[in-house]
Motif scaffolding. Structure first.
Motif, short mmCIF file in Angstrom:
data_model
loop_
_atom_site.label_atom_id
_atom_site.label_comp_id
_atom_site.label_asym_id
_atom_site.label_seq_id
_atom_site.Cartn_x
_atom_site.Cartn_y
_atom_site.Cartn_z
N ARG A 161 0.80 -1.22 0.00
CA ARG A 161 0.00 0.00 0.00
C ARG A 161 0.84 1.28 0.00
NH1 ARG A 161 -3.53 -0.06 5.36
NH2 ARG A 161 -1.44 -0.14 6.23
N SER A 185 1.35 3.55 2.53
CA SER A 185 0.83 4.77 3.17
C SER A 185 1.92 5.45 4.02
CB SER A 185 -0.40 4.47 4.02
OG SER A 185 -0.08 3.75 5.18
N GLU A 241 1.59 6.09 13.15
CA GLU A 241 2.76 5.76 12.33
C GLU A 241 3.09 6.91 11.39
OE1 GLU A 241 2.69 1.90 10.35
OE2 GLU A 241 1.32 1.12 11.86
C1 GRF Z 1 2.51 -0.65 8.54
O1 GRF Z 1 1.59 -1.01 9.53
C2 GRF Z 1 3.90 -0.76 9.07
O2 GRF Z 1 4.01 -0.45 10.42
C3 GRF Z 1 4.23 -2.21 8.83
O3 GRF Z 1 3.62 -2.52 7.61
C4 GRF Z 1 2.52 -1.65 7.39
C5 GRF Z 1 2.76 -0.99 6.07
O4 GRF Z 1 1.66 -0.17 5.72
N1 GRF Z 1 5.65 -2.42 8.86
P1 GRF Z 1 1.83 0.87 4.52
O5 GRF Z 1 2.25 0.06 3.31
O6 GRF Z 1 2.86 1.86 4.92
O7 GRF Z 1 0.48 1.47 4.35
#
Ligand code: GRF
Length: 207
Positions: free
Chosen positions: A16, A18, A179
């Motif tokens: 994804r 994000s 995050e």
């Molecule tokens: C996030 O929850 C990150 O903490 C973990 O993988 C997920 C990645 O999500 N390592 P995205 O691709 O950044 O949306």
């Protein structure tokens, strides 16, 4: 006085993207100390690749299946990082276990975002496990990458309160918002030289 040049960063993703998007958004602000120069995915269909290209960022897929072994694949990723000129590597949902050689190649210059308050819940399914354990507080961590999975020295964390009616999905959504706040902050600290990993594998704050 002119601003210091932005430190070039490569972001490694598998999906994804994000968190990658949050890093790109931060990097576009004038006084942010880093710029995203490359996005690399091991999955050609990772949504984040198109998103990055929309910002004019060089985004390439290096599929594991194109290489006979893990070492060959990692060598290709390392070569692409070097070709981009990146000095910092940010893992953002990169779903491959990295070898010791890869990790040591970028020691102190590679960071990761993990959806739990480490050292609690390394690995996968962190939100399910936090709920099953009855945690009242959960959260996320940015840390330096070392050989042990999700074990590297911690740079930044944000706590998220767990509510009685949380599901893994609702909790994940609130942790993801956190995050997106702490990953740009932690990357900025590293790019400014305000945090580093010392020789004994500890986090050191300050210049
Ligand atoms: C996030 O929850 C990150 O903490 C973990 O993988 C997920 C990645 O999500 N390592 P995205 O691709 O950044 O949306």
């Amino acid at each position: 006085m002119s601003a210091a040049p932005k430190v070039p960063v490569a972001v490694l993703i598998s999906g994804r993207g994000s968190n990658m998007g949050a890093l790109i958004a931060a990097s576009l602000t004038a006084d942010y100390p880093a710029k995203i120069v490359s996005v690399i995915s091991d999955k050609p269909d990772a949504k984040g690749l198109e998103h990055a290209r929309g910002f004019g960022i060089d985004a390439l897929a290096i599929p594991r299946s194109d290489y006979p072994g893990k070492a060959d694949h990692e060598a290709a990723v390392i070569a692409a990082i070097h070709a981009s000129g990146a000095k910092i590597i940010a893992l953002a949902g990169y779903m491959r276990l990295l070898s010791g050689d890869f990790v040591n190649h970028f020691a102190g210059r590679m960071i990761n975002i993990h959806p739990s308050l480490l050292p609690a819940f390394p690995g996968l399914a962190t939100h399910e496990r936090a709920l099953a354990a009855g945690c009242r507080v959960h959260g996320c961590t940015v840390h330096f990458v070392t050989e042990g999975m999700d074990e590297g020295p911690i740079i930044e964390q944000e706590a998220v309160r767990v509510t009685g009616d949380d599901t893994p999905e609702t909790l994940a959504a609130r942790v993801l918002e956190a995050e997106h706040r702490i990953y740009p902050q932690a990357l900025a600290m590293l790019a400014r030289g305000d945090v580093r990993m010392s020789g004994d594998g500890q986090t050191r704050f300050g210049k």
